[in-house]
Each structure stands twice: as C-alpha cells, then as structure tokens.
Design an enzyme around this catalytic site. Sequence first.
Site, mmCIF file in Angstrom:
data_model
loop_
_atom_site.group_PDB
_atom_site.id
_atom_site.type_symbol
_atom_site.label_atom_id
_atom_site.label_comp_id
_atom_site.label_asym_id
_atom_site.label_seq_id
_atom_site.Cartn_x
_atom_site.Cartn_y
_atom_site.Cartn_z
ATOM 1 N N GLU A 142 0.814 -1.219 0.000
ATOM 2 C CA GLU A 142 0.000 0.000 0.000
ATOM 3 C C GLU A 142 0.850 1.274 0.000
ATOM 4 O O GLU A 142 0.784 2.093 0.923
ATOM 5 C CB GLU A 142 -0.961 -0.004 1.200
ATOM 6 C CG GLU A 142 -1.935 -1.166 1.172
ATOM 7 C CD GLU A 142 -2.884 -1.182 2.367
ATOM 8 O OE1 GLU A 142 -3.935 -1.842 2.279
ATOM 9 O OE2 GLU A 142 -2.571 -0.529 3.385
ATOM 10 N N GLU A 303 -6.405 -7.841 -0.987
ATOM 11 C CA GLU A 303 -7.060 -7.820 0.314
ATOM 12 C C GLU A 303 -8.535 -7.530 0.073
ATOM 13 O O GLU A 303 -8.901 -6.431 -0.312
ATOM 14 C CB GLU A 303 -6.448 -6.755 1.240
ATOM 15 C CG GLU A 303 -4.990 -7.013 1.593
ATOM 16 C CD GLU A 303 -4.412 -5.960 2.533
ATOM 17 O OE1 GLU A 303 -5.201 -5.218 3.167
ATOM 18 O OE2 GLU A 303 -3.175 -5.867 2.630
#
Length: 664
Positions: A142, A303
Amino acid sequence: MYIGVDYYPEQWPKTRWAEDVRLMKELGINVVRIAEFGWQLMEPEEGVYDFSLYDEAIELLTSNGIKVVLGTPTATPPAWMIHSYPEILPVDENGVTISFGARRHYTVNSGKYHQFTKKIVTKMAEKYGQHPDIIGWQVDNEYGHEKSDRSYGALDRAAFQCWLKEKYQTLDELNQQWGTVFWSQTYTDWSQIPTPRKVYQEHNPSLLLDFDRFCADAYTAYNKLQVDILRSIVRKDQFITHNFVFTDQAINQWDMSKDLDFVSFDNYPVWGGLAEPIKPAAIAQQHDLCRSAKGGKNFWVMEELSGAQGWSRIGYLPRPGHIKLWTYQAISRGAEAIVYFRWRAAQFGTEEFCHGILDHDGLPKRKYEEVKEVIQELKTFGDEWINASYEAEVAAYYDIENAWAWGIQPQSDAFAYKQEFLRFYRPVHSANVLTDLVTAADDLARYKAVIVPIYFLTNSEFTEKLKQFVSNGGTAILSYRAGVKEENNFVTGQTLPGALSEFTGIQIHEYESLQTSQQNMVVGIKGTIKGQESTATIWCDLIEPTTAEVLAEYKGCFYEGTAAITKNSFGKGTVYYIGTALEDAMLDGLYDDILAEAQVDTFKTNGEVEVVKRGQFYSFLNHSTTETTPVKLPDGTWKTAATNELVKGELMLKPLQAVVLINE
C-alpha cells in the site's frame, strides 16, 4: 482461478499452523500471501538473515497444495534500523519527525533506506526466487497509504531540488513556470527552494503541484528499484505486483503499473467508524480504476474484506451475503483472483479488531461457510469467467494530477474530488453501462461517449484527443470548472472554459462557489429533464451560450434564467456541459438522453441492483440489505453459471444476492 487469504504465521504459535492449513484446505483456499510485514524476523539484526520461520510456513502450505505470494517487507522497517539510522524516518509538513511505532515510517528519498531495501529484496529473491510453489511477489504494501506519500525533511528537500533542476534546467525557467514574482518568491539559488512545510497562509500552487509530481516519481523509482532486483533473480513465471489503495495520494498508479505484471488492489467497502458501506458505484469505480490502470488487464484483489474492520474503532458488520456480493462484483469488473483479508483476527497489535474469515477464537462460523459457498461455486465456472472480456462503450477521464490540483485548491468547503468524480460516474453505473477509466495516453476511438468530470487542470494532449473524438462523432460530457488551469497550475488567461470554449459552445464570465450552507436551484427546460428541478450545490458556472443550446437554467437566485446545462454540436459529435453539482435524479434523466443519443447499451434496473456483462457472463448483484428486487431479463433462456438452472423472463433477487447467468 486463485482464491486465497492473507496469512500471518508469525502471529500464531506453530502448534496452530497445521490446524490453519487443514481448515484452509477444507475451505478450498489455493493461495496465501505472507511475509509483507516480516522484516524483523528475516533480518533480526543488521546483516544477519534468518528465513527459518517462513521456510517452515512455506513448506507446510505448499506441501498441502497451497501456492504462495511473498510480500517484500519494506513497509515496516525494524526497530534496530530506525535506532541506528533515524534519518530514514519521514518528516511531516510541520517539520515533525514521524516516530517508529506503526508502519510506513520511511522516506522514500533516503539513500540509506534504499541500501537496506536492495539487501533484503535480494536476499529474499535468492532464497525463494526459484521455489516451484511461490507463484509471485507483492512489492511493499500500500504505497503512500495513511499519509506516507509525502515527506518534508532535509533528504526530501535535497531530492526535490535535484528533481526540479532536472525538470527545468535553469532557475529562470522555474521562476517563469511558477510565477515566483508573486510575493517576492523568486529563487536565485536551487538550495533556496523549500519543501512545502507549514506556512502562515498557503504555498504557491505551482510549487505544490510539482511537489506532488516529485513525490509520485520518487515512489515510482523506489518501486522500480525492487522490481528490477526481483526480475534479475526470480523465475520468469513468478509475477510481480503491488496492492494499491486508490485515495488520491501523491502516487501515480499509471506510471508505477508499467513496471508491474499486473495491478493489485485492496478492497474495503466499509472501514472503522462507518455506519454502512460506501455506495456500490464507489466500489465499482475503484475496480474500474484498477482494471484501467494497466490498460484493461485483469487485476488481483490482494485484500478483500471478510469481516468487520477497524483499529481503535470498529466498522459495520458485513451482513450475510456481503462477502459473496463483493467478491462477484470484483470479478465482474476484471478481478482474476481474490485474497481475503484476513485469515484470522489478530489477538495483539494495532489490527486486533480487523476481523477475518475466522475471528479471535479461530473457529469456523458463518463467514467461513459463506466463503466456502463462494469457492465451491467458482470452481464450476470461475476460470471461464475470469478469461471473459470486458468491453466498455463509455470512458471516464481520470488524471491523478487533476486530483492533486483540486486537493491544493478545492475552492469550496463542500468540495471533495472523489465525491465529485463519483457524482458524474454514478449515472453510467446506475444505467449498468460498462465503463473504462482513461488518461491522456489512451485511445478514445473505441468509445461512444467520454465523461470528463471536473476537468480543472487541463492536459493539452487529452484536450486535443477529446476534440478529435467528438469531431469524429463521439459524445463528451464535461462538468463545472472545466478548462480553468494550465499544466503548470496557472489559471488560463482566456475566457472560461479556456481552450474548451469553442468546443463546448459556451463562455463563462462569472461563477459562484457555494459553501456547505448554500444552495441554488436548477430547472430543466428541454428533453427528459424538462420541468424537473434539482438543487445546485458546490459550484455554479454562469453559462453564456455562443453556439450551444440550453437544457436547464438556474432558478431562485440573482442569476435566475442563466444557463446551467448546455448541449453543443461540434463536428459530427456532441458536447454536454453541466455547470453545477446536481442531484442524482436530474443527472439520471440527463444521462438517459445522452446515452440513448450516443447509442450506448444500457440495462436499467430497480432498487440497488447492479448488472455487469463480462463476455457471455451477466452478473446480477442486489446491494440492498432489505429489498427483494425483480429484474427483467433480456429475451431468451438463461442459465445460472454455477448450477445450470434455467431462468427465463424475470429474476427475483433477494437482499444481497449475487447471481451469474449465461445466455443459452
């Protein structure tokens, strides 16, 4: 196809591992992502490497038929590193050094951090790069998330000055392009140029935009550093990806994705503190963004939310059916793999209340059974589905630099870039129109209509492409504040909408910024919206047509009767200009006319039903938690992709039901 989980063996006693793997096999899991936060375990002290824990976990997983994706651990520099080399830490806009104690605590401009990155990535690649059951790599985790995209310290300032010197070559050119004569800001030495730390008022908008560009380039280079190491060592069939979070950070996902085999994405429709999930259109738009970032190539959801999420605050509990619904929505829009976050809720650490497929007690319950149902269905048709094509007739222009420019100068306390982009994307989602997101580099010729929301910071290449597209018969939809800024973040000297004036057939001599407490009214005077009224919020462009016809006017303000929406012929095509932020109902009516005229295929549904066509597969997704909704099917006989049950005429969708049909 791959359906997996994010697993953290280091957070559980080894005596539990075998039971986890047994339950994964029973569930049907065939891939796990591991190690993305495991740097301390792999390098417990500088220059000392120990992969034994991951060796053991990988052996257990792969010997049971489960493939592995490895994350490089660079999102979490260990304590020993920060203690010895504190210059690695980032600095915020107030000049405060960010402490060790969470994650993403590094500045991407630290040469020392680059050295440590090269070493750990090289060691991991040498260790696992030929392993037959390790199928790929996730680089870092991320990028830029949680405000880690910008750092303002001494290292960042020196790197920013070097970046500017390369871009502008001379200080005269930089001063000209930034307009530094304003407020006596002219620079006479490169070393005088600051990072945009806190000032009493506001920084030069051109400096701010270039700083965002610099930060994005720094992350792109850092990503490439890791990718290049991996490619030089690992098997060619081990993929390399990164899991993006699309929140308008100073990260250029399009540039970064050029170095990746495909893009991955972390999909959290609801998070801590939210009373309900974000709108289905917002989730869909992020999937479209993810697919489009790599030119339409399939992506992974690395995710996928599987339980209530939150750190200090816990969000909405996903209802029965949500896991399947969000999984099918993702696959419908281009996902080829789903990895659920997380396998089991942690008993310690910041993410204690990020619930997973298993909760803290580790027992399989409702969520486990829902994922099992999803996997069993997908085994029957998933591979065909992920190989089916997604063919969009409409595109929406998305430029991360435009988002940055809006972040610098939002001009109204009611304005939020993502909210306003979604305002003009949502009507095509509501009409179930397949939509790509495009940049200036993309070819527009294959589309029938192009939406250009809040085109504040213009791009000359895209403007010319858009004009050519419409001239050749296409349809363009522009919104308020189009054509205001040039690429250096200067306001155009032309009458608004600047270079788009002839194209849109209008001029804007005045405008009004509306704050949260203000609103006007708009009334339709032509087409489907004739007689329909809507509030006008955020912004009002006072439109004076030159060649355009008026579709709606303002009402109940001093500029009552002034044009608010226009339509203009340009070449063989048509340009619409929407001068304010309208309510959904009026936008839906307006888009109905636009899409019909452009001969775009629509599939209108009631309630909160989303329909997505991917190849021969039609996904029917009821996002309502309470309403059963009928959907009228096109003529012919249909069958469910999972069970081959025949359906004809009408499909009754229960709350949160997701069904995939194939036309017989």
